[in-house]
Design an enzyme around this catalytic site. Sequence first.
Site, PDB file in Angstrom:
ATOM      1  N   ARG A 108     -32.021 -10.465 -27.064  1.00 23.49           N
ATOM      2  CA  ARG A 108     -31.259  -9.377 -26.427  1.00 23.49           C
ATOM      3  C   ARG A 108     -30.199  -8.891 -27.422  1.00 23.49           C
ATOM      4  NH1 ARG A 108     -28.348 -11.123 -20.945  1.00 23.49           N
ATOM      5  NH2 ARG A 108     -30.267 -10.408 -19.964  1.00 23.49           N
ATOM      6  N   TYR A 136     -22.732  -3.738 -19.475  1.00 20.12           N
ATOM      7  CA  TYR A 136     -22.535  -4.289 -18.115  1.00 20.12           C
ATOM      8  C   TYR A 136     -21.169  -4.952 -18.001  1.00 20.12           C
ATOM      9  CZ  TYR A 136     -22.642  -7.727 -14.345  1.00 20.12           C
ATOM     10  OH  TYR A 136     -22.312  -8.497 -13.256  1.00 20.12           O
ATOM     11  N   THR A 184     -17.597 -10.857 -12.358  1.00 20.92           N
ATOM     12  CA  THR A 184     -18.435 -11.755 -13.153  1.00 20.92           C
ATOM     13  C   THR A 184     -17.646 -12.471 -14.237  1.00 20.92           C
ATOM     14  OG1 THR A 184     -20.282 -11.777 -14.719  1.00 20.92           O
ATOM     15  CG2 THR A 184     -19.024  -9.745 -14.601  1.00 20.92           C
ATOM     16  N   ASP A 185     -18.149 -13.619 -14.663  1.00 20.81           N
ATOM     17  CA  ASP A 185     -17.514 -14.337 -15.778  1.00 20.81           C
ATOM     18  C   ASP A 185     -17.754 -13.639 -17.124  1.00 20.81           C
ATOM     19  OD1 ASP A 185     -20.232 -14.903 -16.137  1.00 20.81           O
ATOM     20  OD2 ASP A 185     -19.991 -17.085 -16.206  1.00 20.81           O
ATOM     21  N   GLU A 186     -18.703 -12.683 -17.136  1.00 19.46           N
ATOM     22  CA  GLU A 186     -19.030 -12.037 -18.416  1.00 19.46           C
ATOM     23  C   GLU A 186     -17.870 -11.207 -18.961  1.00 19.46           C
ATOM     24  OE1 GLU A 186     -22.825 -10.269 -18.849  1.00 19.46           O
ATOM     25  OE2 GLU A 186     -23.821 -11.743 -17.597  1.00 19.46           O
ATOM     26  N   LYS A 219     -17.836  -3.985 -15.730  1.00 18.53           N
ATOM     27  CA  LYS A 219     -17.227  -4.874 -14.736  1.00 18.53           C
ATOM     28  C   LYS A 219     -15.771  -5.168 -15.102  1.00 18.53           C
ATOM     29  CE  LYS A 219     -18.881  -6.601 -11.596  1.00 18.53           C
ATOM     30  NZ  LYS A 219     -19.091  -6.153 -10.168  1.00 18.53           N
ATOM     31  N   ASN A 267     -25.733 -16.702 -10.813  1.00 16.53           N
ATOM     32  CA  ASN A 267     -26.270 -17.163  -9.535  1.00 16.53           C
ATOM     33  C   ASN A 267     -27.790 -17.315  -9.620  1.00 16.53           C
ATOM     34  OD1 ASN A 267     -24.276 -15.885  -6.813  1.00 16.53           O
ATOM     35  ND2 ASN A 267     -23.590 -16.327  -8.875  1.00 16.53           N
ATOM     36  N   PRO A 284     -40.960 -14.823 -21.094  1.00 13.05           N
ATOM     37  CA  PRO A 284     -40.233 -14.453 -22.311  1.00 13.05           C
ATOM     38  C   PRO A 284     -38.908 -15.195 -22.460  1.00 13.05           C
ATOM     39  CG  PRO A 284     -40.035 -12.712 -20.656  1.00 13.05           C
ATOM     40  CD  PRO A 284     -40.867 -13.790 -20.039  1.00 13.05           C
TER      41      PRO A 284
HETATM   42  P1  NAD Z   1     -28.029  -6.861  -7.187  1.00 12.36           P
HETATM   43  O1  NAD Z   1     -28.415  -5.950  -8.296  1.00 12.36           O
HETATM   44  O2  NAD Z   1     -29.028  -7.820  -6.639  1.00 12.36           O
HETATM   45  O3  NAD Z   1     -27.527  -5.998  -5.939  1.00 12.36           O
HETATM   46  C1  NAD Z   1     -26.686  -4.887  -6.082  1.00 12.36           C
HETATM   47  C2  NAD Z   1     -26.723  -4.096  -4.786  1.00 12.36           C
HETATM   48  O4  NAD Z   1     -25.862  -2.966  -4.940  1.00 12.36           O
HETATM   49  C3  NAD Z   1     -28.116  -3.566  -4.433  1.00 12.36           C
HETATM   50  O5  NAD Z   1     -28.397  -3.813  -3.078  1.00 12.36           O
HETATM   51  C4  NAD Z   1     -28.018  -2.078  -4.716  1.00 12.36           C
HETATM   52  O6  NAD Z   1     -28.853  -1.296  -3.894  1.00 12.36           O
HETATM   53  C5  NAD Z   1     -26.542  -1.812  -4.440  1.00 12.36           C
HETATM   54  N1  NAD Z   1     -26.056  -0.647  -5.182  1.00 12.36           N
HETATM   55  C6  NAD Z   1     -26.236  -0.373  -6.499  1.00 12.36           C
HETATM   56  N2  NAD Z   1     -25.697   0.814  -6.791  1.00 12.36           N
HETATM   57  C7  NAD Z   1     -25.136   1.295  -5.650  1.00 12.36           C
HETATM   58  C8  NAD Z   1     -24.414   2.480  -5.333  1.00 12.36           C
HETATM   59  N3  NAD Z   1     -24.177   3.412  -6.243  1.00 12.36           N
HETATM   60  N4  NAD Z   1     -23.965   2.628  -4.061  1.00 12.36           N
HETATM   61  C9  NAD Z   1     -24.211   1.687  -3.124  1.00 12.36           C
HETATM   62  N5  NAD Z   1     -24.904   0.553  -3.369  1.00 12.36           N
HETATM   63  C10 NAD Z   1     -25.363   0.363  -4.616  1.00 12.36           C
HETATM   64  O7  NAD Z   1     -26.703  -7.579  -7.672  1.00 12.36           O
HETATM   65  P2  NAD Z   1     -26.208  -9.082  -7.406  1.00 12.36           P
HETATM   66  O8  NAD Z   1     -26.781  -9.960  -8.431  1.00 12.36           O
HETATM   67  O9  NAD Z   1     -26.377  -9.399  -5.976  1.00 12.36           O
HETATM   68  O10 NAD Z   1     -24.648  -8.910  -7.736  1.00 12.36           O
HETATM   69  C11 NAD Z   1     -23.737  -8.488  -6.723  1.00 12.36           C
HETATM   70  C12 NAD Z   1     -22.349  -8.409  -7.330  1.00 12.36           C
HETATM   71  O11 NAD Z   1     -21.964  -9.676  -7.836  1.00 12.36           O
HETATM   72  C13 NAD Z   1     -22.250  -7.436  -8.510  1.00 12.36           C
HETATM   73  O12 NAD Z   1     -21.000  -6.790  -8.432  1.00 12.36           O
HETATM   74  C14 NAD Z   1     -22.312  -8.337  -9.733  1.00 12.36           C
HETATM   75  O13 NAD Z   1     -21.614  -7.764 -10.812  1.00 12.36           O
HETATM   76  C15 NAD Z   1     -21.616  -9.576  -9.213  1.00 12.36           C
HETATM   77  N6  NAD Z   1     -22.040 -10.850  -9.851  1.00 12.36           N
HETATM   78  C16 NAD Z   1     -23.369 -11.177  -9.957  1.00 12.36           C
HETATM   79  C17 NAD Z   1     -23.730 -12.403 -10.499  1.00 12.36           C
HETATM   80  C18 NAD Z   1     -25.177 -12.836 -10.613  1.00 12.36           C
HETATM   81  O14 NAD Z   1     -25.460 -13.880 -11.208  1.00 12.36           O
HETATM   82  N7  NAD Z   1     -26.137 -12.101 -10.055  1.00 12.36           N
HETATM   83  C19 NAD Z   1     -22.742 -13.286 -10.946  1.00 12.36           C
HETATM   84  C20 NAD Z   1     -21.402 -12.899 -10.831  1.00 12.36           C
HETATM   85  C21 NAD Z   1     -21.063 -11.682 -10.264  1.00 12.36           C
HETATM   86  O1  DAU Z   2     -22.737 -14.654 -15.735  1.00  8.17           O
HETATM   87  C1  DAU Z   2     -22.867 -13.849 -14.603  1.00  8.17           C
HETATM   88  C2  DAU Z   2     -23.928 -12.793 -14.843  1.00  8.17           C
HETATM   89  O2  DAU Z   2     -25.182 -13.471 -14.856  1.00  8.17           O
HETATM   90  C3  DAU Z   2     -23.923 -11.693 -13.787  1.00  8.17           C
HETATM   91  O3  DAU Z   2     -22.700 -10.998 -13.836  1.00  8.17           O
HETATM   92  C4  DAU Z   2     -25.078 -10.733 -14.014  1.00  8.17           C
HETATM   93  O4  DAU Z   2     -25.125  -9.771 -12.976  1.00  8.17           O
HETATM   94  C5  DAU Z   2     -26.373 -11.539 -13.997  1.00  8.17           C
HETATM   95  O5  DAU Z   2     -27.473 -10.684 -14.255  1.00  8.17           O
HETATM   96  C6  DAU Z   2     -26.325 -12.668 -15.032  1.00  8.17           C
HETATM   97  O6  DAU Z   2     -26.350 -12.136 -16.381  1.00  8.17           O
HETATM   98  P1  DAU Z   2     -27.233 -12.833 -17.533  1.00  8.17           P
HETATM   99  O7  DAU Z   2     -27.508 -11.820 -18.571  1.00  8.17           O
HETATM  100  O8  DAU Z   2     -26.635 -14.130 -17.949  1.00  8.17           O
HETATM  101  O9  DAU Z   2     -28.551 -13.173 -16.663  1.00  8.17           O
HETATM  102  P2  DAU Z   2     -30.124 -13.032 -16.987  1.00  8.17           P
HETATM  103  O10 DAU Z   2     -30.841 -13.715 -15.878  1.00  8.17           O
HETATM  104  O11 DAU Z   2     -30.490 -11.632 -17.321  1.00  8.17           O
HETATM  105  O12 DAU Z   2     -30.280 -13.897 -18.300  1.00  8.17           O
HETATM  106  C7  DAU Z   2     -29.940 -15.287 -18.322  1.00  8.17           C
HETATM  107  C8  DAU Z   2     -30.156 -15.801 -19.721  1.00  8.17           C
HETATM  108  O13 DAU Z   2     -31.566 -15.813 -19.991  1.00  8.17           O
HETATM  109  C9  DAU Z   2     -29.553 -14.926 -20.802  1.00  8.17           C
HETATM  110  O14 DAU Z   2     -29.101 -15.762 -21.859  1.00  8.17           O
HETATM  111  C10 DAU Z   2     -30.712 -14.059 -21.275  1.00  8.17           C
HETATM  112  C11 DAU Z   2     -31.908 -14.976 -21.091  1.00  8.17           C
HETATM  113  N1  DAU Z   2     -33.183 -14.325 -20.732  1.00  8.17           N
HETATM  114  C12 DAU Z   2     -33.182 -13.414 -19.726  1.00  8.17           C
HETATM  115  C13 DAU Z   2     -34.352 -12.799 -19.332  1.00  8.17           C
HETATM  116  C14 DAU Z   2     -34.365 -11.776 -18.245  1.00  8.17           C
HETATM  117  C15 DAU Z   2     -34.350 -14.690 -21.385  1.00  8.17           C
HETATM  118  O15 DAU Z   2     -34.330 -15.547 -22.284  1.00  8.17           O
HETATM  119  N2  DAU Z   2     -35.516 -14.102 -20.987  1.00  8.17           N
HETATM  120  C16 DAU Z   2     -35.566 -13.149 -20.006  1.00  8.17           C
HETATM  121  O16 DAU Z   2     -36.670 -12.625 -19.707  1.00  8.17           O
END
Ligand code: NAD
Ligand code: DAU
Length: 358
Positions: free
Chosen positions: A288, A157, A131-133, A161, A187, A212
């Site tokens: 948050r 988190y 992740t970019d975080e 990562k 994403n 929210p």
């Molecule tokens: P998600 O939470 O939707 O999916 C995670 C998956 O991992 C789930 O299917 C869960 O069942 C599985 N999992 C969790 N713990 C496990 C364990 N102990 N053993 C086996 N499987 C397990 O997550 P996502 O949003 O699809 O993200 C996927 C990856 O991409 C993560 O590594 C996340 O850090 C990274 N990522 C996510 C985003 C985003 O915006 N969602 C952006 C950048 C990177």
């Molecule tokens: O940047 C990549 C990351 O993006 C991934 O690595 C993480 O897995 C993914 O969850 C996401 O993290 P964020 O914290 O940026 O995503 P989230 O959707 O939780 O929140 C997006 C923004 O919106 C953040 O600034 C918090 C805010 N937010 C979030 C929720 C859930 C709100 O204002 N209200 C909400 O209810």
Amino acid sequence: MKILITGGAGFIGSHVVRLFVTKYPDYQILNLDALTYAGNLENLRDIEAAPNYRFVKGDITDPAFVDALFAEEKPDAVIHLAAESHVDRSITDPLAFVRTNVLGTVHLLDAARRLWQPAGYDGHTFYHVSTDEVYGSLDFGPDLFTEATPYDPRSPYSASKASSDHFVRAWHHTYGLPVKLSNCSNNYGPNHFPEKLIPLAIHRLRTGQPVPVYGRGENVRDWLFVKDHATAIDAVFHRGRLGDTYNIGGVNEWQNLKLIELLCDEVDEQTGQPAGTSRQLITFVQDRAGHDLRYAIDSAKIMSELGWKPSVTFEQGLRQTVAWYLENQAWLDSVTSGAYQTYYQGQYGRGASPAPAR
Ligand code: NAD
Ligand code: DAU
């Protein structure tokens, strides 16, 4: 080639699994997922019968399970996505993030090393999706995260990562494990669990509940359509350099409040509600803890070196996403009900694992 994809039942993982199963019929795709609250095999219904696809239920935090799986399946490559992924959950339960994201990654790295090292690493890849975080938080302004930006994680988190990224590089430098990494921005798209901002907002708007907005809604994220992340992972997996990192972003920054207003208007339009109806549900709530102000990615490296670019505009992606959630209300209802998980674990958990179940 047999590729072990971890976390393939989750949001991004399911799009990666689908892309690889359909685009590469000669590959065997093994999807390893623990089916936590975030993993749903419903996400893969359309490809579950494909001859080059198999699902294994298992937990990467269990080293005995991971070792047995590698010994039995002997994957040629790993694309590792399994993780605890939600920042808010990491604030209330940080240890779960250490267990899965840090320890789980180390178990996989070492299982891959022990399987591949004896006969040589040629033809093998361990690809870690991150992740970019990990880069911390930017001010408002022109700065972007590049691959050279120092790590500065601030939430449990992002710290977990960042730690897993360091372990991946350590296995490369110490043991020569052939690794690749990518660090992607936020994403959005179909099959996104409705705890993250965009699917949560759509889910709440369609059910008439308040949406929210944390703090003043001024925080900025860079949004990328999930199918474009999957094509970027395909590009890095096949053409990325070993030992390298690639940043992936949408060149698409939005302040949260502006984004939610856009979503409200799109929901009104697609549901035929009078304009402005959904905006009335916007509700400011407590911020948050440690909320990062801005993330923004410089994708120049992956674009110039690997020729990748996003295929949809944000307008197109958001329209498709809202339409998908409105058309898939049954999916939303089921993932937000406890019975869903129990049902699918019962359906697919039965003896599917080639290694000892926990
Ligand atoms: P998600 O939470 O939707 O999916 C995670 C998956 O991992 C789930 O299917 C869960 O069942 C599985 N999992 C969790 N713990 C496990 C364990 N102990 N053993 C086996 N499987 C397990 O997550 P996502 O949003 O699809 O993200 C996927 C990856 O991409 C993560 O590594 C996340 O850090 C990274 N990522 C996510 C985003 C985003 O915006 N969602 C952006 C950048 C990177
Ligand atoms: O940047 C990549 C990351 O993006 C991934 O690595 C993480 O897995 C993914 O969850 C996401 O993290 P964020 O914290 O940026 O995503 P989230 O959707 O939780 O929140 C997006 C923004 O919106 C953040 O600034 C918090 C805010 N937010 C979030 C929720 C859930 C709100 O204002 N209200 C909400 O209810």
